[in-house]
Design an enzyme around this catalytic site. Structure first.
Site, PDB file in Angstrom:
ATOM      1  N   HIS A  13       1.243  -0.894  -0.588  1.00 37.40           N
ATOM      2  CA  HIS A  13       0.022   0.302  -0.450  1.00 37.40           C
ATOM      3  C   HIS A  13       1.086   1.282  -0.118  1.00 37.40           C
ATOM      4  CE1 HIS A  13      -3.464   2.693   0.681  1.00 37.40           C
ATOM      5  NE2 HIS A  13      -3.940   1.884   1.427  1.00 37.40           N
ATOM      6  N   GLU A  56      -0.486   0.855  -5.747  1.00 38.63           N
ATOM      7  CA  GLU A  56      -0.444   0.012  -5.074  1.00 38.63           C
ATOM      8  C   GLU A  56       0.005  -0.831  -6.191  1.00 38.63           C
ATOM      9  OE1 GLU A  56      -3.446   0.241  -2.194  1.00 38.63           O
ATOM     10  OE2 GLU A  56      -3.269   2.330  -2.305  1.00 38.63           O
TER      11      GLU A  56
HETATM   12  O1  LIG Z   1      -7.835   2.904   5.916  1.00 38.30           O
HETATM   13  P1  LIG Z   1      -7.292   1.691   5.224  1.00 38.30           P
HETATM   14  O2  LIG Z   1      -7.522   1.098   5.652  1.00 38.30           O
HETATM   15  O3  LIG Z   1      -5.779   2.095   5.192  1.00 38.30           O
HETATM   16  O4  LIG Z   1      -7.266   1.492   3.762  1.00 38.30           O
HETATM   17  C1  LIG Z   1      -7.173   2.482   3.261  1.00 38.30           C
HETATM   18  C2  LIG Z   1      -8.097   2.579   1.391  1.00 38.30           C
HETATM   19  O5  LIG Z   1      -6.580   1.982   0.422  1.00 38.30           O
HETATM   20  C3  LIG Z   1      -7.013   1.362  -0.560  1.00 38.30           C
HETATM   21  O6  LIG Z   1      -6.167   0.219  -1.054  1.00 38.30           O
HETATM   22  C4  LIG Z   1      -8.409   1.206  -0.912  1.00 38.30           C
HETATM   23  O7  LIG Z   1      -8.046   0.464  -1.833  1.00 38.30           O
HETATM   24  C5  LIG Z   1      -9.791   1.569  -0.326  1.00 38.30           C
HETATM   25  O8  LIG Z   1     -10.244   1.119  -0.205  1.00 38.30           O
HETATM   26  C6  LIG Z   1      -9.592   2.075   1.212  1.00 38.30           C
HETATM   27  O9  LIG Z   1     -10.044   2.781   1.081  1.00 38.30           O
END
Ligand SMILES: O=P(O)(O)OC[C@H]1O[C@@H](O)[C@H](O)[C@@H](O)[C@@H]1O
Length: 293
Positions: free
Chosen positions: A165, A268
């Site tokens: 991510h 990502e």
């Molecule tokens: O707030 P989190 O759990 O870290 O997620 C952040 C985002 O991560 C992204 O990878 C997703 O596609 C989104 O849908 C999500 O909102």
């Protein structure tokens, strides 16, 4: 020293003028400074917890074995039941990994962290598939590489998503993204969208964006000012690319500093379009490299 344990929880890699910090909690790369001009490749929210109480908002959280929510996985999808208790974006980003080894060469410094779920009863309750995750972060003068290997150490086939991510240090307003030209699933509208004709870069406008592209090649994200980050892949594992920025929703995130959502674009690489099946004893490997533009 190429790899120093800064405190009980953070490893610092150095190679010449380049440096990278990796939190054992979640194996989260927090910072990567590379290149002659010492460029920070990653965004990190100043309001993020770094004490193990929550996933990090920024850097490179590791998503495994579920991307998003169980509700995002269609009913009846193969392997859905395996991940039903894995939790949002899975457990890898909220487990403390173990430092396995560090290496130094003329061209790079690296560290390998492992997460062996056979030794984690709490994890096995959520995902009853023993596996060994091995994550190697390699810092070179002008790049950062992250290699994730998943080994099925159990006796039955397991299913998972995996994704890195990346919060890229690229201001979102007017950012140009090239390399994302395929059809995509728009998680904001819930629709499947056809591929755009041609290969012109996509311009981000700061509105909420949450898309799963079928693209698996190099992606470049440049700020309106022209600088940015290139993401390339050197192992086959990551088959899609997610593009995300929360837009106005960022203001409601407790772990986002004021207007932090304007300072990054998430690009990502992942295996998230379906759940990957991995037979007992098999290994799956994926790798990305980030470098400055
Ligand atoms: O707030 P989190 O759990 O870290 O997620 C952040 C985002 O991560 C992204 O990878 C997703 O596609 C989104 O849908 C999500 O909102």
């Amino acid at each position: 020293m190429p790899a120093d344990l800064l405190n009980a929880g953070t490893v610092r890699l150095t190679h010449g003028a380049a440096s990278a910090d990796i939190l054992l909690f979640g194996a989260t790369v927090l910072s990567a400074v590379v290149g002659a001009d010492k460029r920070e490749l990653l965004f990190l929210s100043r309001a993020s917890a770094l004490d193990g109480s929550a996933a990090v908002r920024g850097g490179i959280p590791v998503v495994f074995p579920l991307f998003g929510e169980l509700a995002d996985v269609p009913e009846g999808a193969v392997g859905r039941d395996d991940v039903k208790d894995a939790g949002r974006h899975g457990f890898a980003r909220t487990q403390t990994w173990t430092l396995e080894r560090s290496d130094d060469s003329d061209s790079s410094a690296s560290v390998t962290l492992v997460l062996d779920t056979q030794k984690r009863d709490d994890v096995l309750k959520r995902y009853p598939f023993p596996c060994l995750l091995r994550y190697t972060v390699t810092l070179a003068a002008d790049s950062l590489s992250c290699k994730l290997a998943v080994q099925n150490t159990g006796s039955k086939t397991m299913h998972f998503h995996a994704l890195l991510h990346n919060y890229l240090n690229v201001p979102v307003a007017g950012a140009q993204i090239s390399g994302l030209n395929s059809s995509f699933r728009d998680k904001v509208s819930g629709r499947e969208e056809a591929a755009a004709s041609g290969s012109a870069p996509l311009t981000m406008d700061g509105a909420e964006t949450d898309r799963v592209y079928a693209d698996r090649d190099t992606v470049e994200a440049r700020s309106a000012a022209g600088r940015g980050v290139k993401l390339s892949r050197s192992a086959d594992g990551f088959a899609q690319t997610v593009l995300w920025n929360p837009g106005e929703k960022g203001a409601g995130m407790k772990d986002m500093h004021k207007e932090g959502e304007t300072e990054f674009v998430c690009v990502e690489p992942g295996y998230v379009a379906e759940l990957k099946a991995l037979a007992a004893g098999e290994e799956w490997v994926a790798e990305q490299t980030l470098s400055p533009l």
